[in-house]
Design a protein around this motif. Structure first.
Motif, PDB file in Angstrom:
ATOM      1  N   ASP A  94     -42.416  27.572  37.058  1.00 49.08           N
ATOM      2  CA  ASP A  94     -42.477  28.598  38.275  1.00 49.08           C
ATOM      3  C   ASP A  94     -43.094  27.945  39.430  1.00 49.08           C
ATOM      4  N   LYS A  95     -44.443  27.435  39.116  1.00 49.75           N
ATOM      5  CA  LYS A  95     -45.162  26.696  40.110  1.00 49.75           C
ATOM      6  C   LYS A  95     -44.288  25.597  40.989  1.00 49.75           C
ATOM      7  N   TYR A  96     -43.702  24.914  40.328  1.00 50.15           N
ATOM      8  CA  TYR A  96     -43.003  23.728  40.906  1.00 50.15           C
ATOM      9  C   TYR A  96     -41.439  24.063  41.161  1.00 50.15           C
ATOM     10  N   ARG A  97     -40.931  25.208  40.955  1.00 50.09           N
ATOM     11  CA  ARG A  97     -39.665  25.404  41.207  1.00 50.09           C
ATOM     12  C   ARG A  97     -38.824  24.939  42.444  1.00 50.09           C
ATOM     13  N   ASP A  98     -39.718  25.144  43.617  1.00 47.06           N
ATOM     14  CA  ASP A  98     -39.017  24.783  44.796  1.00 47.06           C
ATOM     15  C   ASP A  98     -39.271  23.344  45.043  1.00 47.06           C
ATOM     16  N   VAL A  99     -39.596  22.500  44.294  1.00 52.85           N
ATOM     17  CA  VAL A  99     -39.805  21.164  44.608  1.00 52.85           C
ATOM     18  C   VAL A  99     -38.688  20.278  44.713  1.00 52.85           C
ATOM     19  N   ASN A 108     -41.058  13.162  31.541  1.00 55.68           N
ATOM     20  CA  ASN A 108     -42.155  12.908  30.740  1.00 55.68           C
ATOM     21  C   ASN A 108     -41.975  12.818  29.424  1.00 55.68           C
ATOM     22  N   THR A 109     -42.740  12.083  28.536  1.00 53.49           N
ATOM     23  CA  THR A 109     -42.769  12.308  27.413  1.00 53.49           C
ATOM     24  C   THR A 109     -43.086  13.460  26.787  1.00 53.49           C
ATOM     25  N   GLU A 110     -43.926  14.220  27.392  1.00 59.54           N
ATOM     26  CA  GLU A 110     -44.471  15.511  27.104  1.00 59.54           C
ATOM     27  C   GLU A 110     -44.392  16.442  28.129  1.00 59.54           C
ATOM     28  N   SER A 111     -44.515  17.736  27.965  1.00 60.66           N
ATOM     29  CA  SER A 111     -44.602  18.560  29.073  1.00 60.66           C
ATOM     30  C   SER A 111     -45.980  18.697  29.482  1.00 60.66           C
ATOM     31  N   PRO A 112     -46.389  19.265  30.649  1.00 57.47           N
ATOM     32  CA  PRO A 112     -47.799  19.402  31.093  1.00 57.47           C
ATOM     33  C   PRO A 112     -48.488  20.446  29.946  1.00 57.47           C
ATOM     34  N   ALA A 113     -48.169  21.261  29.595  1.00 55.62           N
ATOM     35  CA  ALA A 113     -48.721  22.345  28.566  1.00 55.62           C
ATOM     36  C   ALA A 113     -48.905  21.521  27.340  1.00 55.62           C
ATOM     37  N   TRP A 114     -48.361  20.866  26.624  1.00 59.98           N
ATOM     38  CA  TRP A 114     -48.422  20.161  25.457  1.00 59.98           C
ATOM     39  C   TRP A 114     -49.559  19.006  25.624  1.00 59.98           C
ATOM     40  N   ALA A 115     -49.574  18.508  27.024  1.00 59.97           N
ATOM     41  CA  ALA A 115     -50.879  17.532  27.161  1.00 59.97           C
ATOM     42  C   ALA A 115     -52.023  18.549  27.269  1.00 59.97           C
ATOM     43  N   ILE A 164     -52.874  13.860  32.877  1.00 59.18           N
ATOM     44  CA  ILE A 164     -52.699  15.224  33.078  1.00 59.18           C
ATOM     45  C   ILE A 164     -52.601  15.405  34.679  1.00 59.18           C
ATOM     46  N   ASP A 165     -53.452  14.909  35.321  1.00 68.53           N
ATOM     47  CA  ASP A 165     -53.605  15.038  36.837  1.00 68.53           C
ATOM     48  C   ASP A 165     -52.528  14.546  37.501  1.00 68.53           C
ATOM     49  N   GLN A 166     -52.178  13.162  37.126  1.00 68.83           N
ATOM     50  CA  GLN A 166     -51.219  12.312  37.609  1.00 68.83           C
ATOM     51  C   GLN A 166     -49.796  12.836  37.326  1.00 68.83           C
ATOM     52  N   LEU A 167     -49.820  13.437  36.178  1.00 69.00           N
ATOM     53  CA  LEU A 167     -48.369  14.169  35.636  1.00 69.00           C
ATOM     54  C   LEU A 167     -48.133  15.326  36.785  1.00 69.00           C
ATOM     55  N   LEU A 168     -49.238  16.206  36.908  1.00 67.74           N
ATOM     56  CA  LEU A 168     -48.781  17.194  37.877  1.00 67.74           C
ATOM     57  C   LEU A 168     -48.588  16.812  39.267  1.00 67.74           C
ATOM     58  N   ASP A 169     -49.377  15.799  39.903  1.00 69.72           N
ATOM     59  CA  ASP A 169     -49.072  15.433  40.957  1.00 69.72           C
ATOM     60  C   ASP A 169     -47.828  14.800  41.218  1.00 69.72           C
ATOM     61  N   ASP A 170     -47.385  14.382  40.138  1.00 67.97           N
ATOM     62  CA  ASP A 170     -45.931  13.338  40.324  1.00 67.97           C
ATOM     63  C   ASP A 170     -44.974  14.534  40.284  1.00 67.97           C
ATOM     64  N   ILE A 171     -44.934  15.588  39.696  1.00 65.71           N
ATOM     65  CA  ILE A 171     -44.028  16.604  39.391  1.00 65.71           C
ATOM     66  C   ILE A 171     -44.041  17.331  40.897  1.00 65.71           C
ATOM     67  N   ALA A 172     -45.255  17.558  41.298  1.00 66.92           N
ATOM     68  CA  ALA A 172     -45.461  18.350  42.660  1.00 66.92           C
ATOM     69  C   ALA A 172     -44.827  17.471  43.626  1.00 66.92           C
ATOM     70  N   GLY A 174     -42.039  15.295  43.280  1.00 65.22           N
ATOM     71  CA  GLY A 174     -40.738  15.242  43.143  1.00 65.22           C
ATOM     72  C   GLY A 174     -40.641  14.030  42.241  1.00 65.22           C
ATOM     73  N   LYS A 175     -41.617  13.122  41.976  1.00 63.38           N
ATOM     74  CA  LYS A 175     -41.606  11.921  41.186  1.00 63.38           C
ATOM     75  C   LYS A 175     -41.179  12.069  39.756  1.00 63.38           C
ATOM     76  N   LYS A 176     -41.630  13.101  39.262  1.00 63.97           N
ATOM     77  CA  LYS A 176     -41.272  13.635  37.738  1.00 63.97           C
ATOM     78  C   LYS A 176     -40.622  14.994  37.794  1.00 63.97           C
ATOM     79  N   TYR A 177     -39.916  15.493  36.705  1.00 60.71           N
ATOM     80  CA  TYR A 177     -39.382  16.759  36.699  1.00 60.71           C
ATOM     81  C   TYR A 177     -39.703  17.078  35.214  1.00 60.71           C
ATOM     82  N   MET A 178     -39.762  18.448  35.335  1.00 59.40           N
ATOM     83  CA  MET A 178     -40.070  19.354  34.069  1.00 59.40           C
ATOM     84  C   MET A 178     -38.711  19.672  33.441  1.00 59.40           C
ATOM     85  N   LYS A 179     -38.548  19.569  32.063  1.00 63.04           N
ATOM     86  CA  LYS A 179     -37.507  19.841  31.070  1.00 63.04           C
ATOM     87  C   LYS A 179     -38.089  20.172  29.885  1.00 63.04           C
ATOM     88  N   VAL A 180     -38.190  21.700  29.712  1.00 67.69           N
ATOM     89  CA  VAL A 180     -39.068  22.211  28.444  1.00 67.69           C
ATOM     90  C   VAL A 180     -37.765  22.578  27.445  1.00 67.69           C
TER      91      VAL A 180
END
Length: 201
Positions: A94-99, A108-115, A164-172, A174-180
């Motif tokens: 939800d936080k990154y839905r508009d990115v 990424n190999t794992e989602s933010p929450a699993w990290a 973790i912080d790098q992953l969240l920065d990359d998602i924010a 647009g360099k990485k995307y989440m697929k849960v």
């Protein structure tokens, strides 16, 4: 940094648990429902209780009936833990839905929450290893070995937090995307576990 924020909440949960140090103590969350702080505190509380369940079930003198009851509690705790990780990932989705995701973005190999789940467990390892490193009734050799292990755990915390912080920065960015993917655990489902299905019929 989000990792520092989360780790601070994990420490708060662990310290609160150890005031009574009982697996059956009331679950009290100081943060408002629906807030990410509430989810992080609850996540670590579940992990902390389960940590101590795992200690209890390894008692070589445990009564078999008590052991079975405890195993059921561990199974339920595992399911709740998995569900909560998925709730935390929903927060990030939800936080990154508009990115705007870049064409070159990767998954990424794992989602933010699993990290973050791993960071919660690491907080418990650090707490208990520090206890062992400072335990006055233990031998000097034991304390020294545990101090060395604690040093490794603290280095791991630094590396995992940075990742973790790098992953969240990359998602924010647009360099990485989440697929849960839902975990789809099968052993608690009466339709998917053949033993439960047979018992039901």
């Amino acid at each position: 940094m989000f990792s520092d924020f989360a780790f601070g909440i994990f420490q708060e949960s662990i310290e609160k648990y150890h005031l009574l140090d009982r697996v059956d103590q009331p679950r009290e969350n100081p943060y408002p429902a629906g807030d990410i702080s509430h989810l992080l505190y609850l996540k670590n509380w579940i992990d902390t209780v389960q940590w101590h369940y795992e200690d209890l079930i390894r008692d070589p003198g445990i009564d078999p009936v008590a052991a079975l009851e405890l195993k059921r509690k561990i199974d339920a705790s595992n399911q709740e833990r998995t569900d909560l990780v998925e709730y935390i990932d929903s927060y990030f989705l939800d936080k990154y839905r508009d990115v705007s995701v870049l064409p070159s973005a990767s998954i990424n190999t794992e989602s933010p929450a699993w990290a973050i789940d791993r960071l919660s467990i690491l907080a418990l390892k650090i707490y208990h290893m520090r206890e062992e490193a400072e335990r006055q009734d233990a031998s000097e050799e034991h304390r020294r070995a545990c101090t060395e292990k604690l040093s490794v755990l603290l280095e791991q915390k630094k590396d995992l937090s940075a990742a973790i912080d790098q992953l969240l920065d990359d998602i924010a960015g647009g360099k990485k995307y989440m697929k849960v993917y839902k975990q789809m655990k099968m052993y608690n489902d009466a339709e998917l576990n053949p033993v439960l299905r047979e018992k039901r019929n």
